[in-house]
Enzyme design. Structure first.
Site, mmCIF file in Angstrom:
data_model
loop_
_atom_site.group_PDB
_atom_site.id
_atom_site.type_symbol
_atom_site.label_atom_id
_atom_site.label_comp_id
_atom_site.label_asym_id
_atom_site.label_seq_id
_atom_site.Cartn_x
_atom_site.Cartn_y
_atom_site.Cartn_z
ATOM 1 N N HIS A 62 50.820 59.151 -0.972
ATOM 2 C CA HIS A 62 51.011 60.516 -0.471
ATOM 3 C C HIS A 62 50.161 61.543 -1.222
ATOM 4 O O HIS A 62 49.611 62.454 -0.614
ATOM 5 C CB HIS A 62 52.503 60.869 -0.452
ATOM 6 N N ASP A 86 57.724 60.000 7.817
ATOM 7 C CA ASP A 86 58.639 59.956 6.665
ATOM 8 C C ASP A 86 58.604 61.259 5.867
ATOM 9 O O ASP A 86 59.492 61.529 5.078
ATOM 10 C CB ASP A 86 58.307 58.751 5.774
ATOM 11 N N GLU A 106 54.662 63.716 14.908
ATOM 12 C CA GLU A 106 55.103 62.314 14.833
ATOM 13 C C GLU A 106 55.639 61.899 16.201
ATOM 14 O O GLU A 106 56.454 62.601 16.793
ATOM 15 C CB GLU A 106 56.188 62.193 13.748
ATOM 16 N N ASP A 155 48.065 59.885 9.113
ATOM 17 C CA ASP A 155 48.926 59.028 8.293
ATOM 18 C C ASP A 155 49.562 57.997 9.233
ATOM 19 O O ASP A 155 50.735 58.082 9.575
ATOM 20 C CB ASP A 155 49.989 59.895 7.601
ATOM 21 N N THR A 157 50.130 53.904 10.927
ATOM 22 C CA THR A 157 50.312 52.500 10.566
ATOM 23 C C THR A 157 48.952 51.815 10.701
ATOM 24 O O THR A 157 47.945 52.458 11.003
ATOM 25 C CB THR A 157 51.328 51.822 11.512
ATOM 26 N N ASP A 158 48.921 50.504 10.497
ATOM 27 C CA ASP A 158 47.676 49.758 10.704
ATOM 28 C C ASP A 158 47.371 49.752 12.208
ATOM 29 O O ASP A 158 48.262 50.007 13.018
ATOM 30 C CB ASP A 158 47.839 48.307 10.199
ATOM 31 N N PRO A 162 51.533 51.222 18.322
ATOM 32 C CA PRO A 162 51.221 52.583 18.774
ATOM 33 C C PRO A 162 50.002 53.208 18.086
ATOM 34 O O PRO A 162 49.459 54.198 18.560
ATOM 35 C CB PRO A 162 52.495 53.383 18.433
HETATM 36 N N1 AG3 Z 1 51.075 54.752 6.381
HETATM 37 C C1 AG3 Z 1 50.163 53.671 6.016
HETATM 38 C C2 AG3 Z 1 50.764 52.342 6.026
HETATM 39 C C3 AG3 Z 1 49.822 51.210 5.979
HETATM 40 C C4 AG3 Z 1 50.445 50.053 5.299
HETATM 41 N N2 AG3 Z 1 50.091 48.824 5.892
HETATM 42 C C5 AG3 Z 1 50.764 47.668 5.731
HETATM 43 N N3 AG3 Z 1 51.805 47.616 4.959
HETATM 44 N N4 AG3 Z 1 50.337 46.606 6.327
HETATM 45 C C6 AG3 Z 1 52.354 54.737 5.843
HETATM 46 C C7 AG3 Z 1 53.139 55.960 6.057
HETATM 47 C C8 AG3 Z 1 53.440 56.630 4.774
HETATM 48 N N5 AG3 Z 1 53.708 58.003 4.950
#
Ligand code: AG3
Length: 276
Positions: A62, A86, A106, A155, A157-158, A162
């Site tokens: 963060h 989050d 979000e 920010d 996910t991989d 989505p």
């Molecule tokens: N955002 C990035 C998460 C990537 C992690 N990848 C994994 N564990 N394969 C996370 C949200 C945090 N605010």
């Protein structure tokens, strides 16, 4: 009985944590969400089985996704965060003295709710007077707004589920348009060790649109391989140069580490050079 939770970081490697409690397991309209307690990292949020954040190491990600851009833009007044439900990124953004507004977009309301229910130290950001939280599709949001943000932080996910489109050229083009003439984009761009193709995809996608593109690294214990990359696309300012030296209360980021983070191991330089 001992319970262990494993993220399969690649088809060939798993990262396991001893779990002391299952706090929530649900299928949201967008993804599978779980919150568990772990002995090593405290509470942990997972989406589609991937570790998103933990109480003990969330500060690294963060601080690093937020402060590098906020400190290298002279007036980072309006910041847009896509994803990040989050609240951890929002918390770091709104505590920066030069930031006036942090808008979080979000798509999944259940992620925001999980944070409110289990991660008070992240969810505190939602109540900040500088914060605005919108439950909307970030892809749509950037198409509908123009020329209004100093910084956009993705920010996500991989790139599975989505988030796939958040790594696409057309999305980066729309982000370019939503930024002001001297704006900056920051994205989390995955692990150079395990997903060099994702690093390349993000870097090349951004470099094809922004005049200046740079990648920097951080060490995040709970993310695949522990070595994590972020990519910045900038219209004007060099993200390596500090315009503010704000690092109050940080546990990972420092003004010296800001510069150091752009010094890449040879293998990482090669990944981004090869793709060009
Ligand atoms: N955002 C990035 C998460 C990537 C992690 N990848 C994994 N564990 N394969 C996370 C949200 C945090 N605010």
């Amino acid at each position: 009985m001992e319970l262990w939770v494993t993220e399969y970081q690649t088809p060939a490697i798993g990262f396991s944590c001893k779990s002391t409690e299952t706090l929530r397991v649900e299928q949201t309209p967008f993804q599978h969400l779980s919150v568990i307690n772990t002995e090593q990292f405290g509470k942990m949020l997972l989406l589609d089985g991937m570790v998103m954040t933990t109480e003990k190491d969330e500060f690294v990600y963060h601080e690093m996704i937020s402060l590098v851009a906020c400190n290298s833009h002279p007036q980072p007044e309006n910041v847009l965060i896509i994803g990040g439900g989050d609240g951890g990124t929002l918390r770091e953004v709104v505590r920066h003295p030069a930031v006036k507004n942090g808008t979080l977009v979000e798509i999944d309301e259940r992620v925001v709710q999980a944070s409110r229910d289990f991660f008070p130290s992240l969810a505190c950001a939602f109540e900040d007077t500088k914060s605005q939280v919108l439950i909307e599709d970030g892809i749509k949001y950037v198409k509908e707004h123009k020329n209004c943000y100093d910084i956009v932080i993705v920010d996500s996910t991989d790139p599975v589920g989505p988030a796939v489109e958040l790594f696409s050229k057309s999305f980066y083009e729309n982000v370019f348009e939503v930024l002001k003439d001297d704006g900056m984009l920051v994205v989390q761009s995955d692990s150079p060790y395990y997903h060099p193709n994702v690093v390349q995809m993000a870097y090349n996608g951004i470099a094809g649109i922004f005049p200046l593109t740079k990648l920097y690294l951080a060490n995040i214990p709970t993310y695949p391989s522990g070595l994590w990359s972020f990519t910045i696309g900038s219209k004007k300012y060099d993200p390596e140069k500090l315009m503010h030296e704000y690092d109050d209360g940080c546990r990972y980021y420092t003004r010296n580490l800001h510069r150091a983070a752009f010094n890449l191991p040879a293998l990482v330089s090669k990944i981004i050079a090869n793709g060009e």
